[in-house]
Design a protein around this motif. Structure first.
Motif, PDB file in Angstrom:
ATOM      1  N   HIS A  92      -4.991 -18.297  63.980  1.00  0.00           N
ATOM      2  CA  HIS A  92      -5.726 -17.616  65.054  1.00  0.00           C
ATOM      3  C   HIS A  92      -6.744 -16.638  64.473  1.00  0.00           C
ATOM      4  O   HIS A  92      -7.879 -16.538  64.967  1.00  0.00           O
ATOM      5  CB  HIS A  92      -4.772 -16.853  65.981  1.00  0.00           C
ATOM      6  CG  HIS A  92      -3.857 -17.722  66.776  1.00  0.00           C
ATOM      7  ND1 HIS A  92      -4.294 -18.790  67.529  1.00  0.00           N
ATOM      8  CD2 HIS A  92      -2.507 -17.682  66.944  1.00  0.00           C
ATOM      9  CE1 HIS A  92      -3.266 -19.368  68.127  1.00  0.00           C
ATOM     10  NE2 HIS A  92      -2.162 -18.722  67.775  1.00  0.00           N
ATOM     11  N   LEU A  93      -6.336 -15.925  63.438  1.00  0.00           N
ATOM     12  CA  LEU A  93      -7.234 -14.957  62.796  1.00  0.00           C
ATOM     13  C   LEU A  93      -8.453 -15.667  62.213  1.00  0.00           C
ATOM     14  O   LEU A  93      -9.589 -15.199  62.386  1.00  0.00           O
ATOM     15  CB  LEU A  93      -6.484 -14.198  61.700  1.00  0.00           C
ATOM     16  CG  LEU A  93      -7.268 -13.131  60.945  1.00  0.00           C
ATOM     17  CD1 LEU A  93      -7.680 -12.007  61.894  1.00  0.00           C
ATOM     18  CD2 LEU A  93      -6.427 -12.576  59.804  1.00  0.00           C
ATOM     19  N   HIS A  94      -8.238 -16.794  61.585  1.00  0.00           N
ATOM     20  CA  HIS A  94      -9.341 -17.548  60.994  1.00  0.00           C
ATOM     21  C   HIS A  94     -10.329 -18.017  62.074  1.00  0.00           C
ATOM     22  O   HIS A  94     -11.549 -17.882  61.910  1.00  0.00           O
ATOM     23  CB  HIS A  94      -8.784 -18.740  60.216  1.00  0.00           C
ATOM     24  CG  HIS A  94      -9.826 -19.541  59.518  1.00  0.00           C
ATOM     25  ND1 HIS A  94     -10.530 -19.065  58.435  1.00  0.00           N
ATOM     26  CD2 HIS A  94     -10.295 -20.795  59.756  1.00  0.00           C
ATOM     27  CE1 HIS A  94     -11.386 -19.978  58.042  1.00  0.00           C
ATOM     28  NE2 HIS A  94     -11.256 -21.051  58.824  1.00  0.00           N
TER      29      HIS A  94
ATOM     30  N   SER B  79     -10.753 -16.698  65.053  1.00  0.00           N
ATOM     31  CA  SER B  79     -11.399 -15.522  65.631  1.00  0.00           C
ATOM     32  C   SER B  79     -12.509 -15.008  64.710  1.00  0.00           C
ATOM     33  O   SER B  79     -13.582 -14.609  65.175  1.00  0.00           O
ATOM     34  CB  SER B  79     -10.357 -14.425  65.871  1.00  0.00           C
ATOM     35  OG  SER B  79     -10.954 -13.301  66.450  1.00  0.00           O
ATOM     36  N   LYS B  80     -12.243 -15.035  63.416  1.00  0.00           N
ATOM     37  CA  LYS B  80     -13.254 -14.594  62.443  1.00  0.00           C
ATOM     38  C   LYS B  80     -14.481 -15.505  62.498  1.00  0.00           C
ATOM     39  O   LYS B  80     -15.616 -15.021  62.512  1.00  0.00           O
ATOM     40  CB  LYS B  80     -12.654 -14.613  61.035  1.00  0.00           C
ATOM     41  CG  LYS B  80     -13.625 -14.217  59.951  1.00  0.00           C
ATOM     42  CD  LYS B  80     -12.967 -14.326  58.584  1.00  0.00           C
ATOM     43  CE  LYS B  80     -13.977 -14.055  57.483  1.00  0.00           C
ATOM     44  NZ  LYS B  80     -13.389 -14.234  56.156  1.00  0.00           N
ATOM     45  N   GLU B  81     -14.244 -16.814  62.540  1.00  0.00           N
ATOM     46  CA  GLU B  81     -15.357 -17.756  62.624  1.00  0.00           C
ATOM     47  C   GLU B  81     -16.154 -17.563  63.915  1.00  0.00           C
ATOM     48  O   GLU B  81     -17.392 -17.613  63.903  1.00  0.00           O
ATOM     49  CB  GLU B  81     -14.843 -19.192  62.534  1.00  0.00           C
ATOM     50  CG  GLU B  81     -14.391 -19.589  61.155  1.00  0.00           C
ATOM     51  CD  GLU B  81     -13.835 -21.002  61.102  1.00  0.00           C
ATOM     52  OE1 GLU B  81     -13.569 -21.603  62.162  1.00  0.00           O
ATOM     53  OE2 GLU B  81     -13.660 -21.503  59.970  1.00  0.00           O
ATOM     54  N   GLY B  82     -15.428 -17.336  65.023  1.00  0.00           N
ATOM     55  CA  GLY B  82     -16.100 -17.087  66.307  1.00  0.00           C
ATOM     56  C   GLY B  82     -16.949 -15.831  66.249  1.00  0.00           C
ATOM     57  O   GLY B  82     -18.095 -15.815  66.729  1.00  0.00           O
ATOM     58  N   HIS B  83     -16.408 -14.766  65.674  1.00  0.00           N
ATOM     59  CA  HIS B  83     -17.147 -13.501  65.546  1.00  0.00           C
ATOM     60  C   HIS B  83     -18.388 -13.688  64.670  1.00  0.00           C
ATOM     61  O   HIS B  83     -19.480 -13.224  65.022  1.00  0.00           O
ATOM     62  CB  HIS B  83     -16.235 -12.421  64.954  1.00  0.00           C
ATOM     63  CG  HIS B  83     -16.932 -11.151  64.622  1.00  0.00           C
ATOM     64  ND1 HIS B  83     -17.533 -10.362  65.575  1.00  0.00           N
ATOM     65  CD2 HIS B  83     -17.140 -10.518  63.431  1.00  0.00           C
ATOM     66  CE1 HIS B  83     -18.074  -9.296  64.994  1.00  0.00           C
ATOM     67  NE2 HIS B  83     -17.847  -9.373  63.687  1.00  0.00           N
ATOM     68  N   GLN B  84     -18.227 -14.387  63.545  1.00  0.00           N
ATOM     69  CA  GLN B  84     -19.372 -14.617  62.660  1.00  0.00           C
ATOM     70  C   GLN B  84     -20.449 -15.454  63.355  1.00  0.00           C
ATOM     71  O   GLN B  84     -21.643 -15.180  63.212  1.00  0.00           O
ATOM     72  CB  GLN B  84     -18.912 -15.304  61.369  1.00  0.00           C
ATOM     73  CG  GLN B  84     -18.144 -14.384  60.447  1.00  0.00           C
ATOM     74  CD  GLN B  84     -17.589 -15.103  59.218  1.00  0.00           C
ATOM     75  OE1 GLN B  84     -17.435 -16.321  59.215  1.00  0.00           O
ATOM     76  NE2 GLN B  84     -17.272 -14.326  58.188  1.00  0.00           N
ATOM     77  N   ALA B  85     -20.016 -16.444  64.119  1.00  0.00           N
ATOM     78  CA  ALA B  85     -20.979 -17.286  64.835  1.00  0.00           C
ATOM     79  C   ALA B  85     -21.760 -16.465  65.856  1.00  0.00           C
ATOM     80  O   ALA B  85     -22.990 -16.624  65.994  1.00  0.00           O
ATOM     81  CB  ALA B  85     -20.257 -18.445  65.520  1.00  0.00           C
ATOM     82  N   LYS B  86     -21.077 -15.573  66.586  1.00  0.00           N
ATOM     83  CA  LYS B  86     -21.762 -14.725  67.582  1.00  0.00           C
ATOM     84  C   LYS B  86     -22.730 -13.773  66.899  1.00  0.00           C
ATOM     85  O   LYS B  86     -23.836 -13.523  67.411  1.00  0.00           O
ATOM     86  CB  LYS B  86     -20.748 -13.927  68.407  1.00  0.00           C
ATOM     87  CG  LYS B  86     -19.756 -14.761  69.181  1.00  0.00           C
ATOM     88  CD  LYS B  86     -20.409 -15.579  70.253  1.00  0.00           C
ATOM     89  CE  LYS B  86     -19.346 -16.363  71.007  1.00  0.00           C
ATOM     90  NZ  LYS B  86     -19.880 -17.417  71.792  1.00  0.00           N
ATOM     91  N   CYS B  87     -22.349 -13.231  65.746  1.00  0.00           N
ATOM     92  CA  CYS B  87     -23.236 -12.323  65.013  1.00  0.00           C
ATOM     93  C   CYS B  87     -24.471 -13.057  64.494  1.00  0.00           C
ATOM     94  O   CYS B  87     -25.587 -12.533  64.562  1.00  0.00           O
ATOM     95  CB  CYS B  87     -22.490 -11.669  63.848  1.00  0.00           C
ATOM     96  SG  CYS B  87     -21.279 -10.445  64.377  1.00  0.00           S
TER      97      CYS B  87
END
Length: 173
Positions: free
Chosen positions: A101-103, A105-113
């Motif tokens: 889940h953390l991985h 979420s991190k990918e999702g956050h990086q994509a949004k940034c």
């Protein structure tokens, strides 16, 4: 495997009884004549052989009993270990799931940034930028919550693993 040993012990017992009968038959023969000394030797040999096979059968039965007892003790030990270590296994699985889940979420956050930065460079309209910033903040908050949960699950994992390491399992003979 044990049933094979039981069969072997039964065969030895049967052979021993047959040899004893043969020795008795040899002792019933006439003590007169030229074969008399040979009948005595044969009877003594058959008796000794019968005793050897009887002793072998007893030892095999003792070993079978010990092996069966050991197998039952091992089964109990495995069940007890499985019960005692169940919480640790669950903690490991929870940590692995949370790491996934953390991985994500991190990918999702990086994509949004990355999306937000792209829109800024392209000079996108203000409304689109606000929308992208809001999505980026939500992704950051979600990522932060995932990090917190991962840390909590990790601490629980460490505790369970430490408890499991402290448990002394019974040593089989």
């Amino acid at each position: 495997m044990v049933s094979t040993e039981y069969r072997g012990a039964a065969i030895e017992e049967s052979y021993s009884k047959s040899m004893s009968k043969l020795a008795k038959t040899a002792s019933n023969c006439s003590a007169l004549g030229t074969f008399a000394p040979m009948w005595d030797v044969f009877r003594v040999s058959a008796d000794k052989l019968a005793l050897c096979h009887m002793e072998l059968m007893r030892k095999m039965n003792d070993l079978i009993r010990d092996i069966t007892k050991y197998g039952e003790e091992q089964l109990k030990t495995h069940r007890k270990t499985k019960e005692e270590m169940g919480a640790t296994v669950e903690a490991v699985q929870a940590l692995q799931a949370q790491a996934g889940h953390l991985h994500k979420s991190k990918e999702g956050h990086q994509a949004k940034c990355v999306e937000l930065e792209r829109l800024k460079k392209e000079g996108a309209p203000h409304k689109e930028l606000e929308k992208a910033e809001l999505k980026s903040k939500k992704a950051a908050e979600s990522f932060a919550l995932c990090i917190e949960k991962y840390n909590r699950v990790g601490a629980e994992f460490e505790q369970k693993l430490s408890e499991s390491a402290q448990v002394r399992l019974p040593v089989s003979p």
